[in-house]
Motif scaffolding. Structure first.
Motif, PDB file in Angstrom:
ATOM      1  N   ALA A 197       0.829  -1.204   0.000  1.00  0.00           N
ATOM      2  CA  ALA A 197       0.000   0.000   0.000  1.00  0.00           C
ATOM      3  C   ALA A 197       0.866   1.258   0.000  1.00  0.00           C
ATOM      4  O   ALA A 197       1.892   1.332   0.677  1.00  0.00           O
ATOM      5  N   SER A 198       0.449   2.221  -0.772  1.00  0.00           N
ATOM      6  CA  SER A 198       1.125   3.517  -0.834  1.00  0.00           C
ATOM      7  C   SER A 198       0.118   4.553  -1.304  1.00  0.00           C
ATOM      8  O   SER A 198      -0.423   4.440  -2.408  1.00  0.00           O
ATOM      9  N   VAL A 199      -0.160   5.526  -0.467  1.00  0.00           N
ATOM     10  CA  VAL A 199      -1.104   6.580  -0.834  1.00  0.00           C
ATOM     11  C   VAL A 199      -0.523   7.924  -0.417  1.00  0.00           C
ATOM     12  O   VAL A 199       0.212   8.022   0.561  1.00  0.00           O
ATOM     13  N   PHE A 200      -0.842   8.961  -1.177  1.00  0.00           N
ATOM     14  CA  PHE A 200      -0.472  10.302  -0.734  1.00  0.00           C
ATOM     15  C   PHE A 200      -1.675  10.905  -0.011  1.00  0.00           C
ATOM     16  O   PHE A 200      -2.827  10.590  -0.307  1.00  0.00           O
ATOM     17  N   ALA A 201      -1.380  11.772   0.945  1.00  0.00           N
ATOM     18  CA  ALA A 201      -2.452  12.385   1.736  1.00  0.00           C
ATOM     19  C   ALA A 201      -1.952  13.677   2.344  1.00  0.00           C
ATOM     20  O   ALA A 201      -0.780  13.803   2.719  1.00  0.00           O
ATOM     21  N   VAL A 202      -2.860  14.631   2.460  1.00  0.00           N
ATOM     22  CA  VAL A 202      -2.545  15.896   3.108  1.00  0.00           C
ATOM     23  C   VAL A 202      -2.638  15.705   4.617  1.00  0.00           C
ATOM     24  O   VAL A 202      -3.452  14.932   5.126  1.00  0.00           O
ATOM     25  N   ASP A 203      -1.764  16.376   5.361  1.00  0.00           N
ATOM     26  CA  ASP A 203      -1.851  16.347   6.815  1.00  0.00           C
ATOM     27  C   ASP A 203      -3.148  16.993   7.280  1.00  0.00           C
ATOM     28  O   ASP A 203      -3.656  17.926   6.643  1.00  0.00           O
ATOM     29  N   SER A 204      -3.674  16.518   8.424  1.00  0.00           N
ATOM     30  CA  SER A 204      -4.939  17.055   8.914  1.00  0.00           C
ATOM     31  C   SER A 204      -5.045  16.869  10.413  1.00  0.00           C
ATOM     32  O   SER A 204      -4.244  16.156  11.028  1.00  0.00           O
ATOM     33  N   PHE A 205      -6.037  17.541  11.036  1.00  0.00           N
ATOM     34  CA  PHE A 205      -6.425  17.175  12.384  1.00  0.00           C
ATOM     35  C   PHE A 205      -6.809  15.697  12.360  1.00  0.00           C
ATOM     36  O   PHE A 205      -7.435  15.234  11.397  1.00  0.00           O
ATOM     37  N   PRO A 206      -6.481  14.918  13.400  1.00  0.00           N
ATOM     38  CA  PRO A 206      -6.717  13.468  13.342  1.00  0.00           C
ATOM     39  C   PRO A 206      -8.154  13.093  12.994  1.00  0.00           C
ATOM     40  O   PRO A 206      -8.385  12.176  12.193  1.00  0.00           O
ATOM     41  N   GLU A 207      -9.120  13.811  13.581  1.00  0.00           N
ATOM     42  CA  GLU A 207     -10.525  13.433  13.377  1.00  0.00           C
ATOM     43  C   GLU A 207     -11.042  13.812  11.992  1.00  0.00           C
ATOM     44  O   GLU A 207     -12.159  13.419  11.616  1.00  0.00           O
ATOM     45  N   GLN A 208     -10.242  14.504  11.199  1.00  0.00           N
ATOM     46  CA  GLN A 208     -10.661  14.878   9.835  1.00  0.00           C
ATOM     47  C   GLN A 208     -10.305  13.807   8.807  1.00  0.00           C
ATOM     48  O   GLN A 208     -10.607  13.951   7.618  1.00  0.00           O
ATOM     49  N   LEU A 209      -9.638  12.738   9.243  1.00  0.00           N
ATOM     50  CA  LEU A 209      -9.433  11.513   8.452  1.00  0.00           C
ATOM     51  C   LEU A 209      -8.673  11.754   7.147  1.00  0.00           C
ATOM     52  O   LEU A 209      -8.861  11.030   6.176  1.00  0.00           O
ATOM     53  N   HIS A 210      -7.826  12.765   7.125  1.00  0.00           N
ATOM     54  CA  HIS A 210      -6.996  13.050   5.947  1.00  0.00           C
ATOM     55  C   HIS A 210      -7.817  13.240   4.683  1.00  0.00           C
ATOM     56  O   HIS A 210      -7.373  12.895   3.571  1.00  0.00           O
ATOM     57  N   LYS A 211      -9.005  13.799   4.823  1.00  0.00           N
ATOM     58  CA  LYS A 211      -9.865  14.023   3.658  1.00  0.00           C
ATOM     59  C   LYS A 211      -9.322  15.163   2.797  1.00  0.00           C
ATOM     60  O   LYS A 211      -8.871  16.191   3.323  1.00  0.00           O
ATOM     61  N   PRO A 212      -9.389  15.036   1.486  1.00  0.00           N
ATOM     62  CA  PRO A 212      -8.885  16.105   0.614  1.00  0.00           C
ATOM     63  C   PRO A 212      -9.627  17.422   0.785  1.00  0.00           C
ATOM     64  O   PRO A 212      -9.058  18.489   0.550  1.00  0.00           O
ATOM     65  N   ILE A 213     -10.890  17.363   1.212  1.00  0.00           N
ATOM     66  CA  ILE A 213     -11.684  18.584   1.362  1.00  0.00           C
ATOM     67  C   ILE A 213     -11.165  19.469   2.490  1.00  0.00           C
ATOM     68  O   ILE A 213     -11.519  20.641   2.583  1.00  0.00           O
ATOM     69  N   THR A 214     -10.297  18.927   3.361  1.00  0.00           N
ATOM     70  CA  THR A 214      -9.768  19.702   4.483  1.00  0.00           C
ATOM     71  C   THR A 214      -8.531  20.514   4.106  1.00  0.00           C
ATOM     72  O   THR A 214      -7.963  21.208   4.960  1.00  0.00           O
TER      73      THR A 214
END
Length: 525
Positions: free
Chosen positions: A480-497
């Motif tokens: 597994a390998s995914v890119f993700a933006v850092d976020s507050f933990p409860e925001q689940l690394h959603k792109p909308i954040t």
């Protein structure tokens, strides 16, 4: 702190193949756009009045995160002499949610099996902790201004699943919430030749028809709290959705571009001097910085004015920052056991952008006026997954496809195409304030035709375009390998954040040059 700028390799080729298989496999990357707007504030009888002391998840139903009303967004007036103290208390509310989310994550199965456990062991203590801090905020404001009403009713939080919309009080999903921070078309950049988008148009045109919260298994991602397969979509499957406003007589057609590098020197911290001044780890996620090098939670305006800058033109000591992008590939970053990193469930290798373009553009119907020094602007919403998308102004795309912008999905880019993040900042200023109680209402977006709200004036509009060479996502066990933006933990690394922050520290002469270039229709650097 280490960092990487990864080039395509065997991993990239495997990622492309796996991504294609997911798409062809029937819905693995096709997810419903269920992030209904929660608006910005609290209204009696609205979202929070309906949700007190209850969880949304029935016993046995999957739950993914903690949803708490955003007290900061509801503050319309905070006296200047109490603003610093209020911001510190708001940062404490964020810390409380982070701790509660970790408690939830550690007991997820038990919460799903026993609704009362989640209520009694997580939500009830959190409500009591929040109530104490909210009462402190009310008392602080009451010392110098009218006592705010109804904030105490924002103490309760709820549990929700990944596919659950972010609230019950509606909203139009693109601002327009009555506080001067919306407009019916949001941001239009006037076009600068760099593929920058209007970003307030129909960015949800991503062929979604399923439930991303049920794809990818659990909460996905190396961090254990996202992202999931349903958070990604192939950019080639997205229809063009960018519409540029028509320039009218009197438009300011020029541009000014400032070159401040790509953060090759690795300036990172999890602070946020705008939202949480004086608070270490006030962001609970790591930020990339270019421009001013004095920026941390404790930087004053004087510190910023005297700070070094990575900008080529030394008259620009502004600070530009945004959450880092990580590659969750099983490899640890140097902050794996630090605040803002692993301690806040942000894991993986920080990616250095291949390109950062910072361009100031004009208004399609009027001239622009100079920004005041130390003007602070936030675009996007770090809590948009639970707040709703009223302030979600960042967008995602791929090089070669920037007429297609995504707000609530990460793009899967074809080979030889790179991921692009675009932040289009508010372009109207109230003419008086360099900041506001909720850090939003002193600036606003122009409407689709370029009109500023009544009482606001057009200023140069910052458009940040950040490009990364990262492989497409792979959801394949050990590979597994995914890119993700850092976020507050409860925001689940959603792109909308995704979100960006800017503090103007141009000197007077350079700001005058910016305005003259834009109003004169020239392209300057």
């Amino acid at each position: 702190m280490g960092r990487t700028s990864r080039k395509r390799s065997k991993l990239a080729n495997r990622a492309i193949a796996a991504s294609a298989a997911l798409i062809l496999g029937g819905g693995g990357l096709i997810a419903a756009n269920s992030y209904a707007s929660a608006g910005e504030g609290w209204w009696p009888g609205g979202r929070d009045g309906q949700q007190q002391n209850r969880t949304r998840a029935a016993a046995g139903q999957s739950v993914s995160t903690i949803d708490c009303p955003d007290v900061g967004n509801s503050l319309r007036e905070v006296p200047d002499d109490q603003r610093f103290a209020v911001d510190r208390e708001l940062a404490t509310l964020d810390s409380q949610i982070t701790v509660a989310y970790q408690r939830f994550a550690d007991n997820r199965q038990r919460v799903e099996a026993d609704r009362s456990f989640g209520e009694n062991q997580i939500l009830s203590p959190l409500r009591n902790e929040r109530l104490v801090i909210i009462q402190r905020i009310v008392a602080l404001i009451d010392r110098s201004a009218e006592r705010p009403q109804g904030l105490e009713q924002m103490a309760p939080c709820t549990l929700r699943d990944d596919g659950d919309g972010g609230g019950d009080n509606g909203g139009d999903g693109n601002g327009g919430d009555g506080d001067g921070n919306g407009g019916d078309g949001q941001d239009q950049d006037g076009g600068d030749g760099n593929g920058d988008d209007g970003n307030g148009n129909d960015n949800d045109n991503d062929n979604d028809d399923g439930d991303g919260g049920e794809q990818g298994g659990g909460n996905g991602g190396q961090a254990g709290n996202g992202p999931e397969a349903g958070d990604f979509v192939a950019i080639e499957d997205v229809q063009p959705n960018v519409q540029q406003p028509r320039n009218r007589r009197g438009a300011s057609r020029g541009t000014f571009t400032t070159d401040c590098g790509v953060n090759a020197n690795g300036k990172f911290n999890p602070d946020n001097v705008i939202v949480a001044p004086g608070v270490s780890n006030g962001a609970h996620h790591m930020h990339d910085y270019v421009g001013n090098q004095a920026n941390d939670a404790f930087a004053s305006d004087d510190d910023l004015a005297a700070g070094d800058t990575t900008c080529r033109n030394q008259g620009d000591r502004s600070t530009y920052y945004w959450p880092v992008l990580r590659l969750q590939n099983g490899q640890d970053e140097a902050d794996a056991a630090a605040d803002g990193g692993g301690n806040d469930q942000n894991v993986g290798e920080i990616q250095t952008p291949s390109q950062v373009t910072l361009t100031f553009v004009g208004n399609p119907r009027s001239k622009v006026t100079a920004m005041p020094r130390f003007l602070r602007i936030i675009t996007g919403d770090a809590k948009a997954f639970v707040n709703g998308d009223a302030n979600a102004n960042a967008s995602w795309s791929c090089t070669g496809f920037e007429d297609r912008q995504l707000k609530d999905k990460y793009p899967i880019c074809p080979e030889n195409s790179q991921v692009v993040r675009t932040f289009t900042f508010q372009s109207c200023w109230d003419g008086q304030n360099t900041d506001s109680a909720n850090h939003r209402t002193h600036v606003a977006f122009a409407d689709a035709g370029g009109r500023c709200p009544q009482g606001f004036q057009a200023i140069p509009q910052l458009v940040q375009r950040i490009v990364y060479d990262v492989p497409p996502p792979v959801f394949d066990g050990e590979n597994a390998s995914v890119f993700a933006v850092d976020s507050f933990p409860e925001q689940l690394h959603k792109p909308i954040t995704d979100h960006g922050d800017f503090i103007n520290v141009f000197d007077e002469n350079l700001m005058n040059k910016v305005v003259n270039c834009i109003n004169g229709g020239r392209r300057c650097r």
